[in-house]
Scaffold this active site. Sequence first.
Site, PDB file in Angstrom:
ATOM      1  N   GLN A 157       0.869  -1.200   0.000  1.00 23.67           N
ATOM      2  CA  GLN A 157       0.000   0.000   0.000  1.00 23.67           C
ATOM      3  C   GLN A 157       0.891   1.231   0.000  1.00 23.67           C
ATOM      4  O   GLN A 157       1.073   1.904   1.012  1.00 23.67           O
ATOM      5  CB  GLN A 157      -0.902  -0.010   1.231  1.00 23.67           C
ATOM      6  CG  GLN A 157      -1.878  -1.178   1.222  1.00 23.67           C
ATOM      7  CD  GLN A 157      -2.880  -1.040   2.351  1.00 23.67           C
ATOM      8  OE1 GLN A 157      -3.456   0.015   2.553  1.00 23.67           O
ATOM      9  NE2 GLN A 157      -3.066  -2.112   3.098  1.00 23.67           N
TER      10      GLN A 157
ATOM     11  N   LYS B  40       2.343  -7.590 -16.302  1.00 24.13           N
ATOM     12  CA  LYS B  40       1.135  -7.859 -15.521  1.00 24.13           C
ATOM     13  C   LYS B  40       0.537  -6.557 -14.986  1.00 24.13           C
ATOM     14  O   LYS B  40       1.259  -5.657 -14.590  1.00 24.13           O
ATOM     15  CB  LYS B  40       1.527  -8.754 -14.339  1.00 24.13           C
ATOM     16  CG  LYS B  40       0.420  -9.024 -13.357  1.00 24.13           C
ATOM     17  CD  LYS B  40       0.956  -9.590 -12.044  1.00 24.13           C
ATOM     18  CE  LYS B  40       0.882  -8.577 -10.928  1.00 24.13           C
ATOM     19  NZ  LYS B  40       1.287  -9.054  -9.605  1.00 24.13           N
TER      20      LYS B  40
ATOM     21  N   THR C 286      -2.362 -14.422  -2.186  1.00 22.61           N
ATOM     22  CA  THR C 286      -3.503 -15.253  -2.588  1.00 22.61           C
ATOM     23  C   THR C 286      -3.060 -16.337  -3.583  1.00 22.61           C
ATOM     24  O   THR C 286      -3.805 -17.280  -3.843  1.00 22.61           O
ATOM     25  CB  THR C 286      -4.574 -14.404  -3.290  1.00 22.61           C
ATOM     26  OG1 THR C 286      -4.012 -13.849  -4.489  1.00 22.61           O
ATOM     27  CG2 THR C 286      -5.081 -13.295  -2.385  1.00 22.61           C
ATOM     28  N   GLY C 287      -1.905 -16.160  -4.182  1.00 19.78           N
ATOM     29  CA  GLY C 287      -1.415 -17.116  -5.182  1.00 19.78           C
ATOM     30  C   GLY C 287      -1.853 -16.766  -6.598  1.00 19.78           C
ATOM     31  O   GLY C 287      -1.439 -17.426  -7.560  1.00 19.78           O
TER      32      GLY C 287
HETATM   33  C1  R5P Z   1       3.076  -7.884  -6.587  1.00 17.39           C
HETATM   34  O1  R5P Z   1       3.527  -6.952  -7.232  1.00 17.39           O
HETATM   35  C2  R5P Z   1       3.913  -8.772  -5.730  1.00 17.39           C
HETATM   36  O2  R5P Z   1       5.233  -8.814  -6.136  1.00 17.39           O
HETATM   37  C3  R5P Z   1       3.340 -10.166  -5.684  1.00 17.39           C
HETATM   38  O3  R5P Z   1       3.361 -10.687  -6.996  1.00 17.39           O
HETATM   39  C4  R5P Z   1       1.932 -10.148  -5.192  1.00 17.39           C
HETATM   40  O4  R5P Z   1       1.832  -9.332  -4.085  1.00 17.39           O
HETATM   41  C5  R5P Z   1       1.449 -11.526  -4.855  1.00 17.39           C
HETATM   42  O5  R5P Z   1       0.129 -11.444  -4.430  1.00 17.39           O
HETATM   43  P1  R5P Z   1      -0.905 -12.569  -4.811  1.00 17.39           P
HETATM   44  O6  R5P Z   1      -0.315 -13.869  -4.408  1.00 17.39           O
HETATM   45  O7  R5P Z   1      -2.139 -12.225  -4.034  1.00 17.39           O
HETATM   46  O8  R5P Z   1      -1.150 -12.482  -6.288  1.00 17.39           O
END
Ligand code: R5P
Length: 292
Positions: free
Chosen positions: A94, A189, A221-222
């Site tokens: 954040q 992404k 969350t993956g």
């Molecule tokens: C995002 O920029 C981070 O580097 C991680 O890829 C992300 O925080 C992973 O979060 P989640 O597992 O929820 O996709």
Amino acid sequence: MIIAPGPASRKLGLRIAEVLHIKATPIEFKLFPDGESYICYTEDVSGENVVIVQNTCPPQDVNLIRLLLLINTAKDLNANSVTAVVPYFAYARQMRRSRPGEAISVRTIIGLIEKAGADRVITVNIHNTSILNWFSIPVQNLSAIPLLASFFKARGLTGAFSFAPDDGALEANREADKILGGGYGYLDKERDAITGEIRIKKKMFDVKDRDCVVFDDIISTGATMEVAVKTLKKQGARRVYAACVHPILVADARERVLSSGAEEIIGTDSVPSPVSAVSIVPIIAEALKRKA
Ligand code: R5P
């Protein structure tokens, strides 16, 4: 120097003390019936250089309050200096206002840590290094990526392709590639700030019949790792491993990543979890030794 192992990182703190051959000072913790945290240094810390090891992994808010209590109490008890070792730095995602009125929460957290009296902070793979500029006390951001890459090398994955799920993890992948040597690439992404939905731009990678390791700072969350693993599998990768520094693994994240085609998830003990196979103790001990 003495180590004060906080309740979120007791094992890590004790291990760091053991490796450095220094004392770990016992701290008493409890929860009051109404849910408030209690901490008590049970030995004199006045005049000491106190190193508090307290992570801010989930439950973040509870662990943060305990970190602040530990820092401020050490100061109040006349510690000579207070170093806060916070391997997973909560709220680091954040860091910008994408909607008017949103909190830039990590800036508030940094302010609180400084106000509590920390003289120095050590963290590991903070989500975005530009956050480091917001500290007005010395801060060190250590990288556990070489440890993770060396783990895969020792497993015989020399020559594997290092992959970043977004450009933010690109630097990590450069570091990994120095050890694995199989080249690297990243996904374009974008995550919707409101819905959390992930969109990617189509890109081709040289992964056909090759082993790959996806390196990221966090698996929460993956969702991000799932997209990265599926992309590589669709493009013909042989085996794909998921590696992260901070295995937060919310809810069914582990199953989600494995069912997307990953052979295995490997994380560090920054956040204790069933996948924490790599220890960050050596890099933290080294950082503390350099200062001592
Ligand atoms: C995002 O920029 C981070 O580097 C991680 O890829 C992300 O925080 C992973 O979060 P989640 O597992 O929820 O996709």
